[in-house]
Design an enzyme around this catalytic site. Structure first.
Site, PDB file in Angstrom:
ATOM      1  N   LYS A  36      97.937 -35.571  18.331  1.00 29.05           N
ATOM      2  CA  LYS A  36      97.844 -35.514  19.783  1.00 29.05           C
ATOM      3  C   LYS A  36      96.363 -35.576  20.150  1.00 29.05           C
ATOM      4  CE  LYS A  36      98.861 -30.509  19.665  1.00 29.05           C
ATOM      5  NZ  LYS A  36      99.198 -30.278  18.261  1.00 29.05           N
ATOM      6  N   ASP A  79      91.518 -28.150  24.398  1.00 30.75           N
ATOM      7  CA  ASP A  79      91.597 -26.920  23.595  1.00 30.75           C
ATOM      8  C   ASP A  79      90.545 -26.897  22.481  1.00 30.75           C
ATOM      9  OD1 ASP A  79      92.698 -28.797  21.867  1.00 30.75           O
ATOM     10  OD2 ASP A  79      94.069 -27.351  20.970  1.00 30.75           O
ATOM     11  N   THR A 128     109.390 -28.458  17.678  1.00 31.98           N
ATOM     12  CA  THR A 128     107.994 -28.246  18.054  1.00 31.98           C
ATOM     13  C   THR A 128     107.072 -28.510  16.858  1.00 31.98           C
ATOM     14  OG1 THR A 128     108.591 -26.664  19.739  1.00 31.98           O
ATOM     15  CG2 THR A 128     106.392 -26.442  18.803  1.00 31.98           C
ATOM     16  N   GLU A 164     105.498 -29.694  25.438  1.00 28.13           N
ATOM     17  CA  GLU A 164     105.319 -28.908  26.660  1.00 28.13           C
ATOM     18  C   GLU A 164     104.020 -28.110  26.626  1.00 28.13           C
ATOM     19  OE1 GLU A 164     105.239 -25.248  26.285  1.00 28.13           O
ATOM     20  OE2 GLU A 164     105.390 -26.056  24.268  1.00 28.13           O
ATOM     21  N   SER A 165     103.400 -28.036  25.448  1.00 27.61           N
ATOM     22  CA  SER A 165     102.194 -27.236  25.290  1.00 27.61           C
ATOM     23  C   SER A 165     100.927 -28.042  25.569  1.00 27.61           C
ATOM     24  CB  SER A 165     102.160 -26.668  23.884  1.00 27.61           C
ATOM     25  OG  SER A 165     102.294 -27.733  22.949  1.00 27.61           O
ATOM     26  N   ASP A 196      90.286 -27.578  19.260  1.00 30.51           N
ATOM     27  CA  ASP A 196      90.028 -28.710  18.367  1.00 30.51           C
ATOM     28  C   ASP A 196      90.221 -30.060  19.046  1.00 30.51           C
ATOM     29  OD1 ASP A 196      92.768 -28.244  18.526  1.00 30.51           O
ATOM     30  OD2 ASP A 196      93.164 -29.084  16.554  1.00 30.51           O
ATOM     31  N   SER A 200      92.643 -24.121  16.213  1.00 34.07           N
ATOM     32  CA  SER A 200      92.968 -24.726  17.500  1.00 34.07           C
ATOM     33  C   SER A 200      92.771 -23.787  18.682  1.00 34.07           C
ATOM     34  CB  SER A 200      94.395 -25.266  17.445  1.00 34.07           C
ATOM     35  OG  SER A 200      94.673 -25.960  18.624  1.00 34.07           O
ATOM     36  N   HIS A 201      93.888 -23.411  19.341  1.00 34.06           N
ATOM     37  CA  HIS A 201      93.784 -22.622  20.573  1.00 34.06           C
ATOM     38  C   HIS A 201      93.591 -21.126  20.303  1.00 34.06           C
ATOM     39  CE1 HIS A 201      97.929 -22.930  19.187  1.00 34.06           C
ATOM     40  NE2 HIS A 201      98.095 -21.705  19.653  1.00 34.06           N
ATOM     41  N   ASP A 224      92.814 -31.512  20.662  1.00 35.60           N
ATOM     42  CA  ASP A 224      94.035 -32.319  20.641  1.00 35.60           C
ATOM     43  C   ASP A 224      94.954 -32.041  21.831  1.00 35.60           C
ATOM     44  OD1 ASP A 224      94.866 -29.854  19.783  1.00 35.60           O
ATOM     45  OD2 ASP A 224      95.709 -30.533  17.879  1.00 35.60           O
ATOM     46  N   ARG A 225      94.581 -31.059  22.680  1.00 34.75           N
ATOM     47  CA  ARG A 225      95.431 -30.816  23.848  1.00 34.75           C
ATOM     48  C   ARG A 225      94.614 -30.885  25.128  1.00 34.75           C
ATOM     49  NH1 ARG A 225      99.095 -25.895  23.109  1.00 34.75           N
ATOM     50  NH2 ARG A 225      97.936 -25.014  21.369  1.00 34.75           N
TER      51      ARG A 225
HETATM   52  C1  VG1 Z   1     101.968 -24.338  19.494  1.00 34.94           C
HETATM   53  C2  VG1 Z   1     102.645 -25.260  20.484  1.00 34.94           C
HETATM   54  C3  VG1 Z   1     103.028 -26.568  19.811  1.00 34.94           C
HETATM   55  C4  VG1 Z   1     101.801 -27.194  19.170  1.00 34.94           C
HETATM   56  C5  VG1 Z   1     101.165 -26.193  18.225  1.00 34.94           C
HETATM   57  C6  VG1 Z   1      99.905 -26.689  17.586  1.00 34.94           C
HETATM   58  O1  VG1 Z   1     102.870 -24.038  18.454  1.00 34.94           O
HETATM   59  O2  VG1 Z   1     103.806 -24.647  21.015  1.00 34.94           O
HETATM   60  O3  VG1 Z   1     103.609 -27.410  20.770  1.00 34.94           O
HETATM   61  O4  VG1 Z   1     102.145 -28.360  18.475  1.00 34.94           O
HETATM   62  O5  VG1 Z   1     100.845 -24.998  18.930  1.00 34.94           O
HETATM   63  O6  VG1 Z   1      98.979 -27.025  18.546  1.00 34.94           O
HETATM   64  P1  VG1 Z   1     103.697 -22.676  18.363  1.00 34.94           P
HETATM   65  O7  VG1 Z   1     104.458 -22.786  17.080  1.00 34.94           O
HETATM   66  O8  VG1 Z   1     102.703 -21.544  18.420  1.00 34.94           O
HETATM   67  O9  VG1 Z   1     104.575 -22.655  19.569  1.00 34.94           O
HETATM   68  V1  VG1 Z   1      97.332 -27.032  18.183  1.00 34.94           V
HETATM   69  O10 VG1 Z   1      96.535 -27.376  19.497  1.00 34.94           O
HETATM   70  O11 VG1 Z   1      97.221 -25.713  17.249  1.00 34.94           O
HETATM   71  O12 VG1 Z   1      97.095 -28.270  17.066  1.00 34.94           O
HETATM   72 CO    CO Z   2      94.747 -27.936  19.130  1.00 37.00          CO
END
Ligand code: VG1
Ligand code: CO
Length: 540
Positions: free
Chosen positions: A376, A277, A344, A364-365, A279, A113-114, A281-282
């Site tokens: 998402k 982001d 979360t 919130e992310s 993948d 993801s990010h 989803d954000r």
């Molecule tokens: C982060 C965000 C969370 C989100 C998760 C996966 O997790 O805070 O809100 O669901 O990433 O997003 P963490 O545990 O690092 O706070 V993604 O875009 O990886 O699917």
């Molecule tokens: Co993502």
């Protein structure tokens, strides 16, 4: 065809967290590391022989090598139909949609993801179940357990599959289908939103810049925004998925999408700036010189939901992750809908969505979604905004300001402190937890501590309990500090501190509003004492 078992030994660090298994590429590159993870997933699933598995990823380094390995293993494990996105690409929400459309047994999504990509960056693998939702917590735990004692995996001797063109290949009793990753998802978006109205908006001169951050959404955005909706060519920037994301950190927020933020605050600002982001989803939304917080955006979706024909009569309720500011609750109260608070991680929304207790949820992310897919969905969120702008003819700023007027304004800030010394984060959280009984009544800066507790969650559908999801500190002045450990770090640990405060006055200076709460946070958590000066800090 030659199918055979390969003996292997377990690794001690293979645990599936909130978003699957995420590690450095160098870790994934170890002998049988990927194979162990994939076979462990298959070993925890029942009766999938002859059924459909979808595989795709966000295009990051190692994506296509991993795909070839997984295809060979899926054939050996007797899946009957393997669907792969052309060039190895599929966004997370597109996978979720495809699972439902093709009635697949499940999907493997290759993404971190990010987290940054490239040879020195991260790689990841996650599994989604037949509803399209991410593997629930219990299944993730089962994968981790299996990884801890795996001793063989199954693979097959077949040639590498050409992923660069759409095709259908029969290998023994398995059909391998390479599909266009974009078209099904784009058609579905057209069913949900009023494309005609959005087309009119663009043809009237409305300008948008969408930053795909060199990740998976580029091809989706070009097709949907530029080809289908008539946005000016060049609307999509950083639109070609690159293995290292061009060195960018594909997380759409004020820190990592800085160029886009600068554009939104410049003289040349288009009417709307948006990003997604790694993948897909954000998302992030900015109007002209105006940043829309994820909590406000979620509340806007709630407010306008029933104006979108697809959702008419289908607003059952909503949910937000605990650290997301509570403006959604205010909208739901007004609309007489239930509003839930979850830990979360998207997987906590799955049961609520499926049982129709909610239709809208977000974090919130910068993640939001509805029952349209069980993940998402970044582009969906941007299309929702475009649809609202087309319907109202108003600017994002106007829309959000109207919301504040009705429900009050919540200021929020999230601090992330990353350290290689994972135990420092545990020490800080342990120390804070041990102080829980003594904190209420204490005066900290201009606040009085009101209530402090560990956030535990009971799933309203299954009654399954999830404990220890962070520490909530409710303060006077409508302020709150929430502390938790990130579940998506690929190494070390990240402390996350979420600040939020509701404003009483109508026009406080946004830059200064949370400074008192920031001081209280330092006094209370003593971050420096526990983490030293070496932690890498970011704030959004
Ligand atoms: C982060 C965000 C969370 C989100 C998760 C996966 O997790 O805070 O809100 O669901 O990433 O997003 P963490 O545990 O690092 O706070 V993604 O875009 O990886 O699917
Ligand atoms: Co993502």
């Amino acid at each position: 065809m030659d199918i055979f078992a390969v003996p292997t030994k377990p690794y001690s660090d293979q645990t599936f967290g909130t978003s699957g298994l995420r590690k450095k590429v160098s870790v994934f590159g170890q002998e049988h590391y990927l194979e162990n993870a994939v076979q462990s997933i298959f070993d925890c699933l029942d009766n999938f022989e002859g059924k459909t598995l979808i595989i795709g990823g966000d295009g990051r380094y190692y994506n296509n090598h991993a795909l070839q390995v997984i295809i060979k293993m899926a054939v050996a494990n007797q899946f009957g139909h393997i669907i792969v996105g052309q060039d190895g690409l599929l966004s997370t929400p597109a996978v979720s949609h495809l699972i439902q459309k093709r009635q697949a047994f499940g999907a493997i999504i290759l993404t971190a993801s990010h987290n940054p990509g490239g040879k020195e960056g991260d790689f990841g693998i996650k599994y989604n179940i037949s509803t399209g939702a991410p593997a629930p917590a219990a299944l993730g735990e089962a994968f981790s357990k299996r990884c801890a004692n795996i001793d063989r995996y199954w693979t097959s001797k077949i040639p590498d599959i050409d992923l660069s063109k759409q095709s259908e290949i029969n290998i023994s009793s398995t059909l391998i289908e390479i599909i266009d990753p974009v078209i099904d998802y784009a058609e579905y978006c057209q069913e949900i939103f009023d494309f005609e109205a959005i087309k009119k908006l663009f043809s009237s001169g409305f300008k948008m810049t969408f930053d795909a951050m060199n990740a998976v959404t580029g091809p989706y955005a070009k097709y949907i925004f530029e080809e289908k909706l008539g946005a000016t060519p060049g609307t999509v920037v950083h639109g070609k998925p690159l293995p290292d994301f061009g060195g960018l950190h594909p997380e759409p927020n004020l820190t990592y999408a800085k160029d886009l933020v600068d554009l939104a605050y410049s003289e040349q600002a288009p009417d709307l700036c948006a990003a997604s982001d790694g993948d897909g989803d954000r998302y992030m939304i900015l109007g002209k010189s105006f940043f829309v917080t994820p909590a406000d955006s979620l509340a806007v979706f709630a407010e306008y939901m029933e104006k979108i024909p697809f959702y008419k009569g289908k607003f059952y309720g909503a949910a937000r992750s605990m650290p997301t500011a509570a403006i959604l609750d205010a909208v739901c109260q007004k609309l007489k809908k239930e509003c839930y608070q979850t830990p979360t991680g998207w997987k906590f929304f799955g049961n609520l969505l499926e049982s129709q207790k909610i239709s809208l949820c977000g974090e919130e992310s910068f993640g939001a979604g509805t029952f349209h897919v069980m993940e998402k969905d970044g582009l969906w969120a941007i299309l929702f905004w475009l649809n609202i702008l087309a319907l109202t003819g108003e600017s994002p700023k106007k829309i959000v300001q109207k919301l504040w007027k009705k429900y009050g304004r919540f200021y929020t800030k999230t601090y992330s402190y990353h350290t290689d010394a994972a135990k420092d984060v545990d020490h800080l959280i342990d120390a804070l937890s041990s102080k829980i009984p003594t904190l209420p009544g204490k005066k900290i800066n201009n606040f009085v501590v009101q209530k402090v507790y560990l956030f535990d969650y009971t799933d309203p559908v299954t009654n399954e309990k999830t404990t220890n999801q962070g520490v909530v500190i409710d303060l006077s002045e409508d302020a709150r500090i929430f502390v938790r450990k990130s579940g998506t770090s690929s190494s070390g640990a990240t402390l996350k501190v979420y600040l939020s405060q509701k404003s009483k006055t109508s026009t406080p200076d946004p830059a200064l509003f949370l400074t008192d709460l920031e001081t209280a946070m330092q006094d209370l958590l003593q971050i420096q004492k526990y983490m030293g000066n070496k932690a890498e800090v970011s704030a959004t």
